[in-house]
Design a protein around this motif. Sequence first.
Motif, PDB file in Angstrom:
ATOM      1  N   GLU A 214      12.493  -7.356 -11.174  1.00 15.10           N
ATOM      2  CA  GLU A 214      12.322  -8.439 -12.358  1.00 15.10           C
ATOM      3  C   GLU A 214      13.680  -8.563 -12.396  1.00 15.10           C
ATOM      4  O   GLU A 214      14.075  -7.753 -12.202  1.00 15.10           O
ATOM      5  CB  GLU A 214      11.215  -7.505 -12.750  1.00 15.10           C
ATOM      6  N   PRO A 215      13.920 -10.142 -12.654  1.00 17.00           N
ATOM      7  CA  PRO A 215      13.292 -11.567 -12.721  1.00 17.00           C
ATOM      8  C   PRO A 215      12.948 -11.626 -11.143  1.00 17.00           C
ATOM      9  O   PRO A 215      12.026 -12.420 -10.699  1.00 17.00           O
ATOM     10  CB  PRO A 215      14.056 -12.108 -13.524  1.00 17.00           C
ATOM     11  N   ARG A 216      13.889 -11.785  -9.959  1.00 13.90           N
ATOM     12  CA  ARG A 216      14.187 -11.820  -9.232  1.00 13.90           C
ATOM     13  C   ARG A 216      12.448 -12.083  -8.358  1.00 13.90           C
ATOM     14  O   ARG A 216      12.522 -13.061  -7.395  1.00 13.90           O
ATOM     15  CB  ARG A 216      15.064 -11.754  -8.603  1.00 13.90           C
ATOM     16  N   PHE A 217      11.923 -10.335  -8.021  1.00 13.40           N
ATOM     17  CA  PHE A 217      10.584 -10.668  -7.731  1.00 13.40           C
ATOM     18  C   PHE A 217      10.317 -10.337  -8.295  1.00 13.40           C
ATOM     19  O   PHE A 217       9.966 -10.111  -9.727  1.00 13.40           O
ATOM     20  CB  PHE A 217      10.641  -8.995  -6.671  1.00 13.40           C
ATOM     21  N   ILE A 218       8.333 -10.381  -8.347  1.00 12.49           N
ATOM     22  CA  ILE A 218       7.639  -9.992  -8.708  1.00 12.49           C
ATOM     23  C   ILE A 218       6.446  -9.354  -8.611  1.00 12.49           C
ATOM     24  O   ILE A 218       6.569  -8.580  -6.903  1.00 12.49           O
ATOM     25  CB  ILE A 218       6.244 -11.938  -8.958  1.00 12.49           C
ATOM     26  N   PHE A 219       5.203  -8.162  -9.469  1.00 11.30           N
ATOM     27  CA  PHE A 219       5.220  -7.468  -8.810  1.00 11.30           C
ATOM     28  C   PHE A 219       4.029  -7.441  -8.276  1.00 11.30           C
ATOM     29  O   PHE A 219       3.278  -8.628  -9.407  1.00 11.30           O
ATOM     30  CB  PHE A 219       4.359  -5.920 -10.103  1.00 11.30           C
ATOM     31  N   VAL A 220       2.995  -7.739  -7.629  1.00 10.43           N
ATOM     32  CA  VAL A 220       1.970  -7.930  -6.429  1.00 10.43           C
ATOM     33  C   VAL A 220       1.276  -6.801  -7.192  1.00 10.43           C
ATOM     34  O   VAL A 220       0.145  -6.420  -7.588  1.00 10.43           O
ATOM     35  CB  VAL A 220       1.820  -8.571  -5.009  1.00 10.43           C
ATOM     36  N   SER A 221       1.713  -5.379  -5.816  1.00  7.15           N
ATOM     37  CA  SER A 221       0.077  -4.146  -6.576  1.00  7.15           C
ATOM     38  C   SER A 221       0.908  -2.933  -5.879  1.00  7.15           C
ATOM     39  O   SER A 221       1.969  -3.330  -5.464  1.00  7.15           O
ATOM     40  CB  SER A 221      -0.804  -5.138  -5.092  1.00  7.15           C
ATOM     41  N   ALA A 222      -0.005  -2.445  -6.330  1.00  3.89           N
ATOM     42  CA  ALA A 222       0.490  -0.777  -5.517  1.00  3.89           C
ATOM     43  C   ALA A 222      -0.182  -0.954  -4.190  1.00  3.89           C
ATOM     44  O   ALA A 222      -1.088  -0.595  -4.140  1.00  3.89           O
ATOM     45  CB  ALA A 222       0.075   0.845  -6.108  1.00  3.89           C
ATOM     46  N   CYS A 223       0.437  -0.429  -2.748  1.00  2.01           N
ATOM     47  CA  CYS A 223      -0.238  -0.373  -2.172  1.00  2.01           C
ATOM     48  C   CYS A 223       0.143   0.623  -1.861  1.00  2.01           C
ATOM     49  O   CYS A 223      -0.045   2.391  -1.172  1.00  2.01           O
ATOM     50  CB  CYS A 223       0.476  -0.605  -0.588  1.00  2.01           C
ATOM     51  N   ALA A 224      -1.313   1.664  -1.067  1.00  2.00           N
ATOM     52  CA  ALA A 224      -1.954   2.924  -0.349  1.00  2.00           C
ATOM     53  C   ALA A 224      -0.594   3.053   0.986  1.00  2.00           C
ATOM     54  O   ALA A 224      -0.843   2.345   1.615  1.00  2.00           O
ATOM     55  CB  ALA A 224      -3.136   3.439  -0.045  1.00  2.00           C
ATOM     56  N   LEU A 225      -0.390   4.348   0.867  1.00  2.00           N
ATOM     57  CA  LEU A 225      -0.081   4.394   2.804  1.00  2.00           C
ATOM     58  C   LEU A 225      -0.965   6.053   3.234  1.00  2.00           C
ATOM     59  O   LEU A 225      -1.103   6.289   2.287  1.00  2.00           O
ATOM     60  CB  LEU A 225       1.430   5.000   1.782  1.00  2.00           C
ATOM     61  N   PRO A 226      -0.477   5.564   4.496  1.00  2.00           N
ATOM     62  CA  PRO A 226      -2.169   6.811   5.176  1.00  2.00           C
ATOM     63  C   PRO A 226      -0.991   7.957   4.913  1.00  2.00           C
ATOM     64  O   PRO A 226       0.588   8.125   4.517  1.00  2.00           O
ATOM     65  CB  PRO A 226      -1.412   6.416   6.234  1.00  2.00           C
ATOM     66  N   ARG A 227      -1.480   8.708   5.011  1.00  2.00           N
ATOM     67  CA  ARG A 227      -1.277  10.506   5.032  1.00  2.00           C
ATOM     68  C   ARG A 227      -0.928  11.126   6.087  1.00  2.00           C
ATOM     69  O   ARG A 227      -0.827  10.428   7.284  1.00  2.00           O
ATOM     70  CB  ARG A 227      -2.041  11.295   3.830  1.00  2.00           C
ATOM     71  N   ALA A 228       0.261  11.432   5.717  1.00  2.00           N
ATOM     72  CA  ALA A 228       1.134  12.396   7.285  1.00  2.00           C
ATOM     73  C   ALA A 228       0.161  13.252   7.958  1.00  2.00           C
ATOM     74  O   ALA A 228      -0.715  13.769   7.451  1.00  2.00           O
ATOM     75  CB  ALA A 228       1.868  12.499   7.161  1.00  2.00           C
ATOM     76  N   SER A 229       0.482  13.089   9.269  1.00  2.00           N
ATOM     77  CA  SER A 229      -1.397  13.924   9.530  1.00  2.00           C
ATOM     78  C   SER A 229      -0.910  15.442  10.310  1.00  2.00           C
ATOM     79  O   SER A 229       0.253  15.776  10.476  1.00  2.00           O
ATOM     80  CB  SER A 229      -2.242  13.414  10.587  1.00  2.00           C
TER      81      SER A 229
END
Length: 121
Positions: free
Chosen positions: A106-121
């Motif tokens: 911020e202020p150049r970028f705006i937070f949109v959301s938190a993205c879930a990431l796949p778990r390592a298998s």
Amino acid sequence: MDSASATWSLVDAVAPLIAAFGDRLRLWRDGEIACWGYDGMTVAVRRRLDGALDAAFLDRPCLDAVAGEPAAAAYRRLGAVPYAMSPVGAERIVADMTAFFEGVREPRFIFVSACALPRAS
């Protein structure tokens, strides 16, 4: 398309990004999405049907304290998005990628959301 825009080179446009981050900069493709990565951060770029580019800026993965799962904060550029496929558009996206990889939020970028990431298998 005028002659100036017909002769620009994407390689030349991204040269400042490569110069700034060198061997630690990664580029890969996931289907129709081109991803640029640096130090755990990713910028995912997708070409739209109208030829412009959309970009998602993903911070380093961390552990979501509530879900207990890996996640990454997702940002988008505040203001004039999408990026045009032109010398000016390429300069803008390269400048934004450079700023993001250098830690600007911020202020150049705006937070949109938190993205879930796949778990390592």
